[in-house]
Each structure stands twice: as structure tokens, then as C-alpha cells.
Design a protein around this motif. Structure first.
Motif, PDB file in Angstrom:
ATOM      1  N   GLU A  57      -5.073  -7.624   2.432  1.00 52.33           N
ATOM      2  CA  GLU A  57      -4.671  -9.223   2.429  1.00 52.33           C
ATOM      3  C   GLU A  57      -3.307  -9.231   1.364  1.00 52.33           C
ATOM      4  OE1 GLU A  57      -7.582 -11.434   0.292  1.00 52.33           O
ATOM      5  OE2 GLU A  57      -7.896 -10.102  -1.221  1.00 52.33           O
ATOM      6  N   ALA A  58      -2.456 -10.109   1.574  1.00 49.42           N
ATOM      7  CA  ALA A  58      -1.171 -10.338   0.759  1.00 49.42           C
ATOM      8  C   ALA A  58      -1.761 -11.235  -0.260  1.00 49.42           C
ATOM      9  CB  ALA A  58      -0.277 -11.089   1.594  1.00 49.42           C
ATOM     10  N   HIS A  59      -1.413 -10.846  -1.456  1.00 48.68           N
ATOM     11  CA  HIS A  59      -1.839 -11.483  -2.749  1.00 48.68           C
ATOM     12  C   HIS A  59      -0.877 -12.607  -3.338  1.00 48.68           C
ATOM     13  CE1 HIS A  59      -5.199  -8.440  -3.225  1.00 48.68           C
ATOM     14  NE2 HIS A  59      -4.211  -7.900  -2.858  1.00 48.68           N
ATOM     15  N   SER A  60       0.075 -12.821  -2.537  1.00 53.77           N
ATOM     16  CA  SER A  60       1.014 -13.833  -3.008  1.00 53.77           C
ATOM     17  C   SER A  60       1.597 -14.773  -1.681  1.00 53.77           C
ATOM     18  CB  SER A  60       2.066 -13.267  -3.801  1.00 53.77           C
ATOM     19  OG  SER A  60       2.945 -12.320  -2.793  1.00 53.77           O
ATOM     20  N   ASP A  61       2.230 -15.916  -1.949  1.00 53.72           N
ATOM     21  CA  ASP A  61       2.878 -16.625  -0.930  1.00 53.72           C
ATOM     22  C   ASP A  61       3.919 -15.750  -0.274  1.00 53.72           C
ATOM     23  OD1 ASP A  61       1.158 -18.671  -1.424  1.00 53.72           O
ATOM     24  OD2 ASP A  61       2.553 -19.729  -2.708  1.00 53.72           O
ATOM     25  N   ASP A  62       4.650 -14.881  -1.123  1.00 56.59           N
ATOM     26  CA  ASP A  62       5.903 -14.248  -0.559  1.00 56.59           C
ATOM     27  C   ASP A  62       5.111 -12.906   0.378  1.00 56.59           C
ATOM     28  OD1 ASP A  62       7.655 -15.365  -2.029  1.00 56.59           O
ATOM     29  OD2 ASP A  62       7.677 -13.974  -3.589  1.00 56.59           O
ATOM     30  N   GLY A  63       4.071 -12.621   0.067  1.00 62.35           N
ATOM     31  CA  GLY A  63       3.306 -11.538   0.739  1.00 62.35           C
ATOM     32  C   GLY A  63       2.737 -12.189   2.085  1.00 62.35           C
ATOM     33  N   ASN A  64       2.360 -13.385   2.066  1.00 60.67           N
ATOM     34  CA  ASN A  64       1.710 -13.978   3.376  1.00 60.67           C
ATOM     35  C   ASN A  64       2.975 -14.326   4.353  1.00 60.67           C
ATOM     36  OD1 ASN A  64      -0.924 -14.146   2.932  1.00 60.67           O
ATOM     37  ND2 ASN A  64      -0.550 -15.898   1.342  1.00 60.67           N
ATOM     38  N   GLU A  65       4.257 -14.830   3.615  1.00 56.20           N
ATOM     39  CA  GLU A  65       5.192 -14.902   4.249  1.00 56.20           C
ATOM     40  C   GLU A  65       5.745 -13.760   4.906  1.00 56.20           C
ATOM     41  OE1 GLU A  65       9.921 -16.931   3.680  1.00 56.20           O
ATOM     42  OE2 GLU A  65       8.225 -16.796   2.024  1.00 56.20           O
ATOM     43  N   CYS A  66       5.769 -12.635   4.394  1.00 54.32           N
ATOM     44  CA  CYS A  66       6.157 -11.486   4.756  1.00 54.32           C
ATOM     45  C   CYS A  66       5.288 -11.070   6.069  1.00 54.32           C
ATOM     46  CB  CYS A  66       6.066 -10.551   3.631  1.00 54.32           C
ATOM     47  SG  CYS A  66       6.447  -8.672   4.269  1.00 54.32           S
TER      48      CYS A  66
ATOM     49  N   LEU B 182       0.811  -1.232   0.134  1.00 59.84           N
ATOM     50  CA  LEU B 182       0.069  -0.037  -0.124  1.00 59.84           C
ATOM     51  C   LEU B 182       0.660   1.411   0.017  1.00 59.84           C
ATOM     52  CD1 LEU B 182      -2.732  -0.992   2.643  1.00 59.84           C
ATOM     53  CD2 LEU B 182      -2.885  -1.060   0.249  1.00 59.84           C
ATOM     54  N   THR B 183       0.262   2.422  -0.390  1.00 67.14           N
ATOM     55  CA  THR B 183       1.255   3.752  -0.493  1.00 67.14           C
ATOM     56  C   THR B 183       0.552   4.317   0.726  1.00 67.14           C
ATOM     57  OG1 THR B 183       0.811   3.620  -2.868  1.00 67.14           O
ATOM     58  CG2 THR B 183       1.279   5.747  -1.550  1.00 67.14           C
ATOM     59  N   THR B 184       1.570   4.705   1.515  1.00 66.37           N
ATOM     60  CA  THR B 184       1.548   5.421   2.928  1.00 66.37           C
ATOM     61  C   THR B 184       1.850   6.920   2.829  1.00 66.37           C
ATOM     62  OG1 THR B 184       1.916   3.492   3.935  1.00 66.37           O
ATOM     63  CG2 THR B 184       2.137   5.023   5.204  1.00 66.37           C
ATOM     64  N   ALA B 185       1.260   7.800   3.724  1.00 64.88           N
ATOM     65  CA  ALA B 185       1.630   8.952   3.971  1.00 64.88           C
ATOM     66  C   ALA B 185       2.317   9.381   5.352  1.00 64.88           C
ATOM     67  CB  ALA B 185       0.438   9.985   3.855  1.00 64.88           C
ATOM     68  N   SER B 186       3.658   9.354   5.345  1.00 64.77           N
ATOM     69  CA  SER B 186       4.116   9.448   6.599  1.00 64.77           C
ATOM     70  C   SER B 186       5.326  10.402   6.525  1.00 64.77           C
ATOM     71  CB  SER B 186       4.764   8.039   7.294  1.00 64.77           C
ATOM     72  OG  SER B 186       5.583   7.310   6.268  1.00 64.77           O
ATOM     73  N   ASP B 187       6.553  10.124   7.226  1.00 65.56           N
ATOM     74  CA  ASP B 187       7.549  11.010   6.973  1.00 65.56           C
ATOM     75  C   ASP B 187       8.688  10.578   5.962  1.00 65.56           C
ATOM     76  OD1 ASP B 187       8.075   8.889   8.817  1.00 65.56           O
ATOM     77  OD2 ASP B 187       9.807   9.960   9.519  1.00 65.56           O
TER      78      ASP B 187
END
Length: 492
Positions: free
Chosen positions: A422-431, A245-250
Motif C-alpha cells: 500500500e502507498a502510505h501517503s497521498d503522494d504515493g497514491n497519486e503515484c 520497496l527494495t527490488t532485486a533486478s538488473d
């Protein structure tokens, strides 16, 4: 003739008004002498008629107002000035003595609190710190009694007749506690219910969605209230690295992007996406508002510590959906103490903390004082009152999805159900699994402070309102479980 002048004054006797023998002549020298020579006494008494006796002062006063005893006028005046000066000197002396006594007592009681301010520089620094620690511990005998048995008269109670039953105070101490210059009793505060009617500020009430309202993706933006050392880095890493996701922070304003004239998406070194704004400061938030951050739709989530200022980014048509992660206040204070001593990349980095003890830190001005209540109520400097605690509780109750660091997996499950993350890949779920269970972002190993120790009690003393707010957040976390269960209003 010459320098002599003669004045003829006729004094009329009260009985024989036409007897010339009752007249008298007064001769006065034309000089600066205050004395008056009586040529013929007549009805005006000579000095011998005003003898100095035991009650001569009152007699002289009486004669003075009657116009008699002219020589005694100067004596009475001088005596009055002398007595006035003696009274003034005595009052100054007494005031100075009392002030010196109070200052001496204050310096004696606060001497250990200021030991860490003027730290010794140079090679002798470690030796000085060790000696100071030993001296501090040796001077702390009986401090537990001082902390939990102070008896001060209550100076604050808005509603004396409203005595809510306090049946859930297992973790709340029975001592009195101090905020700024006022003393309060725990009987004045209920950590589980509001004791005062409070109204949310207009920007928060109108620009942030209510907790019970269903989430509308096109009309709302996730709004993360970031509490330091409370899983904030993990939230941003999961959203950026795992869910993309795209975040607005510092982060987006680094590398010279803080002066960009328009909004755009930039990438960090790990490939996460950020909007080129800085929402970690009030000035950065105002700049983001002028650039139209919310209206641009570039940010999938906005995060800040300045909760009230950040709420002004939103509007009635584009609201913020607030959520946060809350950590035990004492655990958070301990983590912050050890973290800031080594985090040279942080703006609040303080290398001096490496040379003092946690007890000295808890007594110093460096310690945070009820951080959560202050930032939730936007009262960052002045003394806090129970009304601030009630406002903070009302903000959490009406506007905030509660996440707990101690329940991070359950908290993340609720957020994913609410926002559809949600994580759309196995790498995302592992992350995601790695960040939640193994690699807690920005984690720093440090000693654990056990409950009941001196350090724990000192930190508790500085964060009593935050402790009550934490207990209340636990109740809200349990109550909000129904919103995410089967048939709950927040399940998307």
C-alpha cells in the motif's frame, strides 16, 4: 629353353580314364598376357565354342562358373565394371537433381523471409526498404490459404484414444501448425486442459509456494516473472517509486556494482532502492545465490525473465511467491518490434528493424517464437511440442498469481491484497494512480495490427502455443478471483 617354359597338363576323360588320346597339352607364355593358348582342345572348349549370341552373357556366366571359356572371363569382368559404373553415375545424377529441385523450391518459398537479413547499407537504404516492401506485398497473394490450409500427415500423438471435447475453441484456428521439424494438428492440443501428464521440475515444485497456500510474509518473497513488453517496467516503477520497496533486478548492478564482493542496497537516480545484483541473466542469478540474496532479507521482491534459474535462489524454508503480468502475444510481438527499433538503451536494440516491415520481421529469424512457453519450460532452443504447452499451463495453474495487462487495475488490487502492499501517503497514491492509468512506464506508441491482416496471421503462426497459453491464463485469472474475494485464502 630360353624364355620358354612348358607345362604339361593331363585332362582325364570321364568315360575313358586311361586313354592317352584324351590328354592335352597346354602351352602358356611366361608373360603378363591374360590369354591362354590351347594346343589341343580336348575337353576344354576353344573360343569358337562360346559364340556371342543373344543370350551370350548368361552363357558366358555359366561357363565362367564351370571353369570354361577362359577368354570370356575378361569380357564378363569388364562388362560388370561398366554396368556398375553406369548405375553409380545414374544414382549420383538423380540424387543431385532431386537435391537441386528441393533447394530451389525452398529458396523460392523462403526468399521473402531472408530479405531483411542482408539489408542495404548507406544512402540507398530507405529506397531499398520501400522497394522490398512493395515486392513482398505483391508476392503474398494467396498466403492466407497457404497458412490455414496446409495439409500434412500427423506425426505426433501421445495418446490416440484421449480425445478431449474441444468446445471452447472459438479463437483457435482449425489449420495445422508447425513447430520446428514436426507437424501437429490442433486436435492434438486442448488450450484449456492438459493432454499429457507432466511433473514440475524439483526446484519449482519445492522452492515456489502453491497458489492456494496462504501467504506467509516471513517465509516467502514475491517473485516476479517478467515477460518483455508486458508491464514489467510499470511493476518495478510502482514498487520502487510509489510503495518504496527494495527490488532485486538488473538496475542495482549498474555503475560498477556488478563486482561488489558483498550485498548492499543502492539507489537509482529516481530514488528507488535496489540490491546490487543482476537477476536478468543466469550468471547474475548464480552470483546472487552465492552471495546469499534470499537469506540476506534485503530484497522485498525478486524479478527475472529466467524463471527456472531464478527458482534456485529459494529453498523449502524461504520460498518464492510467483506472480506475472501476461499480455496478448500478438500485441506483445508488435510492441516489441517497434520498441527494439528505437530503444538504444536496451541490450537487444536492433536499428535494422526501422527499415523493414512487420511482415518481414514476422518471417525472419529475429521474431520471437512462443516466448512464454519457452521460458516457462526452460526450452530456449529446441523445437516445442504440445507437452511443453502442458508444462507451461501446469506451472501457471499451480504456482503463479495471474495478472493481465488488459485488467491491470484489478490485477494490482489482487497483488496489494495478497502482499499487503500500500502507498502510505497521498503522494504515493497519486503515484500509483498515475502509473496505472496515465503514465504507463516505457510505453511506446506504434501502429495497431488488426486481426485478420497479413501481419496478424504471420505473427499468429509464430506464436500459436503462446496464444493457447494466453487463453488458458484468462481462465485462471477468472478462477483466481475467488481466492481474493471475501473469505478467500489469499486475502491478507
Amino acid at each position: 629353353s630360353g624364355n620358354r617354359k612348358y607345362y604339361y597338363i593331363f585332362v582325364i576323360d570321364e568315360v575313358s580314364t586311361h586313354n592317352p588320346s584324351n590328354s592335352s597339352v597346354m602351352e602358356a607364355d611366361d608373360d603378363d598376357d591374360d590369354d591362354i593358348d590351347l594346343i589341343d582342345g580336348g575337353n576344354i572348349p576353344e573360343d569358337d565354342e562360346c559364340p556371342i549370341t543373344f543370350d551370350w552373357f548368361f552363357t558366358a556366366i555359366n561357363h565362367l562358373f564351370r571353369g570354361r571359356c577362359y577368354r570370356q572371363k575378361k569380357t564378363v569382368r569388364r562388362l560388370s565394371f561398366f554396368l556398375g559404373f553406369v548405375c553409380l553415375a545414374a544414382s549420383v545424377f538423380l540424387t543431385r537433381s532431386v537435391a537441386m529441385t528441393l533447394t530451389s523450391n525452398l529458396n523460392h518459398g523462403m526468399s521473402t523471409a531472408t530479405n531483411d537479413v542482408n539489408l542495404v547499407q548507406g544512402p540507398k537504404r530507405n529506397a531499398y526498404a520501400d522497394a522490398t516492401r512493395q515486392s513482398l506485398l505483391s508476392n503474398n497473394v494467396g498466403i492466407n490459404d497457404n497458412l490455414h490450409h496446409e495439409k500434412k500427415e500427423r506425426l505426433f500423438r501421445h495418446n490416440k484414444d484421449d480425445k478431449t471435447a474441444n468446445t471452447k475453441r472459438n479463437n483457435i484456428h482449425g489449420s495445422q501448425f508447425r513447430f520446428g521439424a514436426s507437424y501437429y494438428s490442433p486436435d492434438d492440443i486442448d488450450p484449456y486442459h492438459n493432454t499429457h501428464k507432466v511433473r514440475l521440475p524439483k526446484a519449482i515444485d519445492q522452492n515456489l509456494a502453491n497458489v492456494n497456500d496462504p501467504y506467509v510474509e516471513d517465509a516467502e518473497i514475491p517473485y516476479f516473472f517478467h515477460i518483455p513488453r508486458s508491464a514489467g517496467s510499470t511493476v518495478k516503477d510502482i514498487l520502487g517509486s510509489c510503495i518504496h520497496l527494495t527490488t532485486a533486478s538488473d538496475v542495482g548492478s549498474r555503475n560498477g556494482h556488478e563486482r561488489d564482493p558483498s550485498l548492499k542496497i543502492v539507489q537509482s537516480d529516481d530514488g528507488s532502492n535496489f540490491v546490487n545484483v543482476d537477476t536478468s541473466t543466469p550468471e547474475g542469478i548464480h552470483m546472487a545465490k552465492r552471495l546469499g540474496l534470499v537469506e540476506s532479507g534485503l530484497a522485498d521482491m525478486i524479478t527475472t525473465q529466467y524463471f527456472h534459474v531464478g527458482a534456485t535462489l529459494f529453498s523449502k524454508t524461504k520460498k518464492g511467491r510467483m506472480f506475472t503480468f501476461i499480455r496478448h502475444p500478438i500485441e506483445r510481438a508488435v510492441s516489441l518490434f517497434y520498441y527494439l527499433a528505437i530503444a538504444h538503451w536496451e541490450p537487444t536494440y536492433d536499428p535494422d528493424l526501422a527499415y523493414i516491415s512487420i511482415e518481414m520481421y514476422a518471417r525472419s529469424k529475429r521474431i520471437e517464437h512462443n516466448w512464454m512457453v519457452r521460458f516457462l519450460t526452460n526450452e530456449l532452443e529446441r523445437d516445442l511440442t504440445p507437452r511443453h504447452l502442458d508444462l507451461a499451463k501446469e506451472v501457471l495453474r499451480q504456482k503463479c498469481i495471474i495478472g493481465l495487462v488488459d485488467e491491470k487495475n484489478e490485477s494490482w488490487l489482487r497483488l496489494m491484497r495478497l502482499f499487503g502492499w500500500e502507498a502510505h501517503s497521498d503522494d504515493g497514491n497519486e503515484c500509483l494512480d498515475r502509473h496505472l492509468n496515465f503514465v504507463w512506464s516505457n510505453k511506446h506508441n506504434h501502429p495497431v495490427i488488426e486481426e485478420g491482416t497479413l501481419a496478424w496471421q504471420l505473427l499468429y503462426k509464430q506464436n500459436e502455443l503462446d496464444m493457447m497459453l494466453y487463453e488458458y491464463a484468462h481462465l485462471l485469472f477468472q478462477e483466481q478471483a475467488a481466492l481474493f474475494g471475501e473469505g478467500g485464502s489469499l486475502v491478507t
